[in-house]
Design an enzyme around this catalytic site. Sequence first.
Site, short mmCIF file in Angstrom:
data_model
loop_
_atom_site.label_atom_id
_atom_site.label_comp_id
_atom_site.label_asym_id
_atom_site.label_seq_id
_atom_site.Cartn_x
_atom_site.Cartn_y
_atom_site.Cartn_z
N HIS A 214 59.01 -25.44 -14.90
CA HIS A 214 59.62 -24.35 -15.65
C HIS A 214 59.30 -24.47 -17.14
O HIS A 214 59.39 -23.49 -17.87
CB HIS A 214 61.13 -24.25 -15.41
CG HIS A 214 61.96 -25.40 -15.89
ND1 HIS A 214 62.27 -26.47 -15.09
CD2 HIS A 214 62.56 -25.63 -17.07
CE1 HIS A 214 63.04 -27.31 -15.77
NE2 HIS A 214 63.23 -26.83 -16.97
N ASP A 244 58.86 -27.95 -9.05
CA ASP A 244 59.13 -27.90 -10.49
C ASP A 244 58.28 -28.97 -11.19
O ASP A 244 58.79 -29.97 -11.67
CB ASP A 244 60.62 -28.12 -10.78
CG ASP A 244 60.98 -27.69 -12.20
OD1 ASP A 244 60.09 -27.17 -12.91
OD2 ASP A 244 62.15 -27.86 -12.59
N GLY A 323 66.92 -29.79 -23.04
CA GLY A 323 65.96 -30.57 -23.79
C GLY A 323 65.48 -31.79 -23.04
O GLY A 323 64.52 -32.44 -23.44
N SER A 325 64.52 -31.65 -19.78
CA SER A 325 63.65 -31.24 -18.68
C SER A 325 62.25 -31.83 -18.79
O SER A 325 61.68 -31.92 -19.88
CB SER A 325 63.51 -29.72 -18.65
OG SER A 325 64.56 -29.14 -17.93
N SER A 340 64.58 -31.84 -13.63
CA SER A 340 64.49 -30.42 -13.33
C SER A 340 65.70 -29.65 -13.84
O SER A 340 65.59 -28.83 -14.73
CB SER A 340 64.34 -30.21 -11.82
OG SER A 340 64.32 -28.83 -11.50
#
Length: 369
Positions: A214, A244, A323, A325, A340
């Site tokens: 993402h 992801d 922040g 991810s 994720s």
Amino acid sequence: MVRASAVAAGSAGLVAGSLYAVQAQDQEGSTQERQAGLAGTQARQRTGPSPGSQGAAAANRAAALAQRLGARTTGAYLDSAGRPVVTVTNATDAAAVRAAGVTPKMTQRSPASLKRLTSTLQRSLGTTAGTGWAVDPATSQVILWTDGSVTGTRMATVRRTAQRMGTAVRMVRIPGKLSALAAGGDAIFGGGSRCSLGFNVKRAGQDFFLTAGHCGNAVQEWTADQQGAQAVGTTEESSFPGDDFALVRSAPGAAGEGEVNLFNGQSRDITEAGEAVVGQQVVRSGSTTGVSTGSVTAVDATVNFPEGTVTGMIQTTVCAEPGDSGGPLFSGTTALGLTSGGSGDCQTGGVTFFQPVTEPLENFGAEVF
């Protein structure tokens, strides 16, 4: 060897500088350290073998056995004493597991029956946001969770579905709202956004790094600074939802050492990739919250984020915030996953899901170094 970094993303729906945030607040913390990016990595001291290395080795052994058993097991886990356990369906497999130095446990329900239950949940609940499920190998049950957004008629539908399945399904309530996060490890930036670099990898002798899909969907050109002066990489491939993960080609001279930032002036050498096991103690590194620890509560989980459904996830008690991810999940010196999304925060606690790292490594033909 592998290293961690972070990113922020500036696409529609961003909250507090994150791609998909569970809350509208981003910690400032030690901003200079978190945003030092790749340039600060060389100043970190590498740590030796971690206290979690023995547990990681046990988990790797159990995961490998479970993988070989395939449809004849509901999975592997570590018991309360940290001993590896693999579920089995017959005496022959039990003997083979025991001979490998791992404890076998006969399943209370067949793997096939549990698979049918998860398929029924997929048909009945579809992509209902705020829900998800996974098999618990220790209890031979399917755990069905809902977050705080599932109420009223939606909750009534979920409960009716679970009740029809009887005691084979156990419902769990997750506080807060599930959502995909953005950021992790050392900070990386693009288009006004920030996320986290997960692990540095090599493919065909070339330098790349992994981050969340993402994040990769939202940003093409990544830099190590918010002003965009220090190029760090270009997104080549990205997959979200469904998976992801994203592969980013490192900019010339930007590839870092094979380490994960521990945010205390030290780093952890990562030497291999492996599969997570229920009960395993794990560590997450992220640019927003630094280092957080917890345990694995499920693997092969299906998560229905508002942004889309992701399958095959690792569920943990590790906290994370916007922040974080894309940042790395690891145990000892073994890479396990990429941050994720989830719910909660690092003040009150929460639930966080991770993309298993072995899938993008196989998909991209890459390896940690």
